[in-house]
Design an enzyme around this catalytic site. Sequence first.
Site, PDB file in Angstrom:
ATOM      1  CE1 TYR A 102      -4.504  -2.202   5.000  1.00 51.62           C
ATOM      2  CE2 TYR A 102      -3.584  -0.008   4.738  1.00 51.62           C
ATOM      3  CZ  TYR A 102      -4.099  -1.166   4.189  1.00 51.62           C
ATOM      4  OH  TYR A 102      -4.204  -1.281   2.818  1.00 51.62           O
TER       5      TYR A 102
ATOM      6  CB  SER B 120      -0.848   0.007   1.279  1.00 48.75           C
ATOM      7  OG  SER B 120      -1.452   1.277   1.466  1.00 48.75           O
TER       8      SER B 120
HETATM    9  P1  NAD Z   1     -11.128  -6.460  -0.277  1.00 52.81           P
HETATM   10  O1  NAD Z   1     -11.680  -6.309   1.090  1.00 52.81           O
HETATM   11  O2  NAD Z   1     -12.052  -6.590  -1.420  1.00 52.81           O
HETATM   12  O3  NAD Z   1     -10.103  -7.672  -0.358  1.00 52.81           O
HETATM   13  C1  NAD Z   1      -9.485  -8.287   0.736  1.00 52.81           C
HETATM   14  C2  NAD Z   1      -9.593  -9.765   0.540  1.00 52.81           C
HETATM   15  O4  NAD Z   1      -8.855 -10.453   1.570  1.00 52.81           O
HETATM   16  C3  NAD Z   1     -11.057 -10.242   0.637  1.00 52.81           C
HETATM   17  O5  NAD Z   1     -11.334 -11.101  -0.438  1.00 52.81           O
HETATM   18  C4  NAD Z   1     -11.086 -10.992   1.965  1.00 52.81           C
HETATM   19  O6  NAD Z   1     -12.021 -12.037   1.986  1.00 52.81           O
HETATM   20  C5  NAD Z   1      -9.664 -11.524   2.017  1.00 52.81           C
HETATM   21  N1  NAD Z   1      -9.263 -11.922   3.357  1.00 52.81           N
HETATM   22  C6  NAD Z   1      -9.420 -11.207   4.503  1.00 52.81           C
HETATM   23  N2  NAD Z   1      -8.942 -11.924   5.538  1.00 52.81           N
HETATM   24  C7  NAD Z   1      -8.474 -13.090   5.032  1.00 52.81           C
HETATM   25  C8  NAD Z   1      -7.851 -14.231   5.596  1.00 52.81           C
HETATM   26  N3  NAD Z   1      -7.639 -14.309   6.911  1.00 52.81           N
HETATM   27  N4  NAD Z   1      -7.492 -15.251   4.776  1.00 52.81           N
HETATM   28  C9  NAD Z   1      -7.727 -15.182   3.441  1.00 52.81           C
HETATM   29  N5  NAD Z   1      -8.314 -14.123   2.852  1.00 52.81           N
HETATM   30  C10 NAD Z   1      -8.668 -13.090   3.644  1.00 52.81           C
HETATM   31  O7  NAD Z   1     -10.186  -5.184  -0.487  1.00 52.81           O
HETATM   32  P2  NAD Z   1      -9.001  -4.922  -1.525  1.00 52.81           P
HETATM   33  O8  NAD Z   1      -8.895  -3.466  -1.637  1.00 52.81           O
HETATM   34  O9  NAD Z   1      -9.160  -5.744  -2.736  1.00 52.81           O
HETATM   35  O10 NAD Z   1      -7.738  -5.427  -0.684  1.00 52.81           O
HETATM   36  C11 NAD Z   1      -6.782  -6.323  -1.182  1.00 52.81           C
HETATM   37  C12 NAD Z   1      -5.398  -5.888  -0.737  1.00 52.81           C
HETATM   38  O11 NAD Z   1      -5.120  -4.622  -1.334  1.00 52.81           O
HETATM   39  C13 NAD Z   1      -5.226  -5.706   0.759  1.00 52.81           C
HETATM   40  O12 NAD Z   1      -3.987  -6.268   1.171  1.00 52.81           O
HETATM   41  C14 NAD Z   1      -5.193  -4.196   0.924  1.00 52.81           C
HETATM   42  O13 NAD Z   1      -4.449  -3.786   2.032  1.00 52.81           O
HETATM   43  C15 NAD Z   1      -4.525  -3.796  -0.372  1.00 52.81           C
HETATM   44  N6  NAD Z   1      -4.743  -2.388  -0.717  1.00 52.81           N
HETATM   45  C16 NAD Z   1      -5.971  -1.924  -1.052  1.00 52.81           C
HETATM   46  C17 NAD Z   1      -6.133  -0.582  -1.366  1.00 52.81           C
HETATM   47  C18 NAD Z   1      -7.474   0.004  -1.747  1.00 52.81           C
HETATM   48  O14 NAD Z   1      -7.606   1.234  -1.786  1.00 52.81           O
HETATM   49  N7  NAD Z   1      -8.483  -0.804  -2.040  1.00 52.81           N
HETATM   50  C19 NAD Z   1      -5.038   0.276  -1.337  1.00 52.81           C
HETATM   51  C20 NAD Z   1      -3.799  -0.223  -0.986  1.00 52.81           C
HETATM   52  C21 NAD Z   1      -3.657  -1.562  -0.686  1.00 52.81           C
END
Ligand code: NAD
Length: 261
Positions: free
Chosen positions: A155, A142
Amino acid sequence: MQGLANKNILITGASSGIGQAIAWRFAREGCNVAINYRSDRKGAESTLASAEPGRHILVQADVSREEDVTRMFAEVLAAFSRLDVLINNAGIQKPSPSEDLGAADYDRILDVNLRGPFLCSREAIRHFLSRPGGGVIVNNSSVHQVIPKPKYLSYSITKGGLDNLTRTLALEYAGRGIRVNAVGPGAVVTPINNAWIHDPKAKAEVESHIPMGRAANPDEIAAVFAFLASEEASYITGQTLYACGGLTLYPEFRTAWSSGE
Ligand code: NAD
């Protein structure tokens, strides 16, 4: 992308958001995708349903649980015989003023976001070392790897920690054909951001802070994962590639306010 066709990929947290987009992108590249989910089986099935054809599988596991992770790798290797790429994507966040942050919430976020990538990377590396050809790991970090995020202490800690996980594993295994990199997204339209993505006013407020003036769609992030996993990134290891619309460029310095202009 060069060198991705017929590769076997495991993506954690691929039942929604960026993980789902990564699965679809790798399927389009001709890969076989192991779609991990924790509890959202329906979400994982929808990832599978919209993916280009391939020998894709669904694998349930909570990435923070060692026994789940070892079972998941056994299932993936039973299905594919060989794994080429691990994408550590699963991640969670929860806001709280730091003075009110409960130890259980703190631990849970570290368990999913940092212990999970450690456990999955360890299993992947054991497999990569067990046969010729090396392998690739790409972590979903991130912008908060480098930008502090008040009220999201755990986080921020996990994303800072992922940088050292990425760099340390990259250095440790660089001589044995294993590349380890990370992607650093900015604000992306996914369920983790449900607090603002459906509210035009809140979304405009978020986007006002982004130099490019908009949040990313998940496909724009998935493309970076495909690049780093491909042979086109064959000489890149230990790096975080930020896909953040300029968020890491100190947007407050767009004008030369500190020099009185
Ligand atoms: P999201 O909530 O759609 O995806 C997160 C996924 O992780 C979900 O499918 C959830 O079921 C899964 N998950 C949670 N706990 C889990 C576990 N214990 N075991 C297996 N799976 C698990 O949100 P996203 O934005 O797609 O997030 C994905 C990644 O992207 C994360 O690591 C997040 O930190 C990173 N990220 C997202 C953003 C953003 O703005 N969306 C920005 C920077 C980084």
